[in-house]
Motif scaffolding. Structure first.
Motif, short mmCIF file in Angstrom:
data_model
loop_
_atom_site.label_atom_id
_atom_site.label_comp_id
_atom_site.label_asym_id
_atom_site.label_seq_id
_atom_site.Cartn_x
_atom_site.Cartn_y
_atom_site.Cartn_z
N ASP A 1 0.81 -1.21 0.00
CA ASP A 1 0.00 0.00 0.00
C ASP A 1 0.85 1.27 0.00
OD1 ASP A 1 0.91 -0.70 2.51
OD2 ASP A 1 -0.92 -0.15 3.57
N ARG A 2 2.15 1.13 0.14
CA ARG A 2 3.05 2.29 0.08
C ARG A 2 3.49 2.60 -1.35
NH1 ARG A 2 7.21 2.27 5.22
NH2 ARG A 2 5.69 1.83 6.86
N LEU A 3 3.11 1.73 -2.28
CA LEU A 3 3.54 1.87 -3.67
C LEU A 3 2.37 2.24 -4.56
CD1 LEU A 3 5.56 -1.47 -3.77
CD2 LEU A 3 6.56 0.80 -3.49
N ASP A 4 2.67 2.85 -5.70
CA ASP A 4 1.59 3.10 -6.65
C ASP A 4 1.19 1.77 -7.28
OD1 ASP A 4 3.06 2.57 -9.18
OD2 ASP A 4 4.15 4.41 -8.68
N SER A 5 0.04 1.71 -7.93
CA SER A 5 -0.52 0.45 -8.40
C SER A 5 0.37 -0.28 -9.39
CB SER A 5 -1.89 0.69 -9.03
OG SER A 5 -1.80 1.61 -10.11
N VAL A 6 1.04 0.47 -10.28
CA VAL A 6 1.90 -0.16 -11.29
C VAL A 6 3.13 -0.78 -10.63
CG1 VAL A 6 3.31 0.21 -13.34
CG2 VAL A 6 1.10 1.37 -13.12
N ASP A 7 3.80 0.00 -9.79
CA ASP A 7 5.00 -0.48 -9.11
C ASP A 7 4.66 -1.66 -8.20
OD1 ASP A 7 7.64 -0.63 -8.39
OD2 ASP A 7 7.57 1.04 -6.97
N ARG A 8 3.53 -1.56 -7.51
CA ARG A 8 3.11 -2.64 -6.62
C ARG A 8 2.89 -3.94 -7.40
NH1 ARG A 8 -1.35 -4.20 -6.75
NH2 ARG A 8 -2.25 -5.80 -5.45
N SER A 9 2.17 -3.85 -8.50
CA SER A 9 1.89 -5.03 -9.31
C SER A 9 3.18 -5.68 -9.82
CB SER A 9 0.99 -4.66 -10.50
OG SER A 9 0.74 -5.77 -11.30
N THR A 10 4.11 -4.84 -10.26
CA THR A 10 5.39 -5.34 -10.76
C THR A 10 6.17 -6.03 -9.66
OG1 THR A 10 5.52 -3.56 -12.41
CG2 THR A 10 7.58 -4.67 -11.84
N ARG A 11 6.20 -5.42 -8.48
CA ARG A 11 6.95 -5.99 -7.37
C ARG A 11 6.32 -7.28 -6.85
NH1 ARG A 11 10.77 -3.23 -3.69
NH2 ARG A 11 11.90 -1.78 -5.01
#
Length: 284
Positions: A210-220
């Motif tokens: 939840d600390r990341l934007d949706s794109v970065d979160r999905s990638t990670r």
């Protein structure tokens, strides 16, 4: 005809039913949480406690684990055992065979990748002794991490059956670098003990997405999940993304702070982890 439930009410009903099932499965289980400093281990302990309604609604805030930072004042410095005996667990006496046999969560001091690189630090052996039930509660983990002599003394202790761990949960922060060395040590410890104890089940909880934007979160999530599968030799279904409750969410009245999405993710993860298939026959 009964009342037609809204979508949210239906979801809450399903979560409540699954939560009751999880609490029954949870009876007598012991989970060990490992991770790097700040990965969210202690926060996850509190999230589990809150999501399962194991808080006393008459008390504004109950935290099982003190939320850690990176210092001796705030961080988890000792080997702590949290016994979940409050709230809903006790209220289900008629449904749970033995309500006195409450689940326990073991929380240890986090480590850093730098510490894991030190020649005199044998984290794998620490994990082996934890799994075997040789480490006593309130052991100063930081001293254990930095003293080969103390580690050797722990190795001489008798195994305590009631302290043995059959489920290990690796808490991995999506917001921080991937803990390659830590997970390698976990895999090595579990592999070493497998012939003796029939295998310790390993799961991964991915936090702080939840600390990341949706794109970065999905990638990670995709990247970290694949790497966890490779290092730990586990299937993808043993990896869960969970957003921990924030302290500010917990400090409001316990009956009004429920977050359905967070509840759902935590309860679903626990329901999978606690399935009888993952517990050795001797512990069922």
């Amino acid at each position: 005809m009964g009342k037609t439930l809204s979508k949210e009410e239906q979801e809450q009903k399903e979560v409540n039913e699954l939560r009751t099932k999880v609490i029954k499965l949870f009876q007598g289980q012991q989970l060990l949480f490992v991770g790097t400093i700040g990965s969210g281990k202690s926060s996850f302990v509190n999230t589990v406690n809150h999501a399962l309604n194991l808080v006393d609604p008459k008390v504004p805030y109950q935290e099982l684990a003190r939320i850690g930072a990176t210092d001796a004042v705030h961080g988890t410095m000792t080997y702590r055992t949290y016994t979940m005996k409050k709230g809903l667990f006790q209220s289900l006496k008629s449904q749970v065979p033995d309500p006195s046999n409450a689940p326990r969560l073991f929380d240890i001091a986090g480590v850093t990748e730098q510490l894991l690189q030190k020649d005199n630090f044998d984290f794998k052996q620490v994990l082996v002794y934890l799994i075997q039930g040789k480490v006593k509660e309130l052991t100063q983990m930081i001293k254990l991490y930095n003293s080969k002599q103390q580690l050797q003394e722990i190795g001489k202790q008798e195994e305590v059956e009631e302290n043995k761990v059959w489920i290990m949960v690796c808490v991995v922060s999506l917001y921080d670098p991937f803990p390659q060395l830590l997970l390698e040590q976990v895999a090595s410890a579990v592999q070493e003990l497998e012939p003796q104890n029939g295998g310790t089940s390993v799961f991964v909880v991915l936090t702080k997405g939840d600390r990341l934007d949706s794109v970065d979160r999905s990638t990670r999530v995709k990247n970290f999940s694949k790497r966890c599968q490779t290092v730990l030799n586990i299937m993808e279904k043993r990896i869960f993304e969970v957003n921990n409750y924030l302290p500010s969410e917990l400090k409001i009245d316990a009956t009004t702070t429920k977050n359905l999405e967070k509840e759902k993710s935590v309860v679903a993860a626990l329901n999978f982890m606690l399935q009888p298939a993952f517990i050795p026959d001797s512990q069922k």
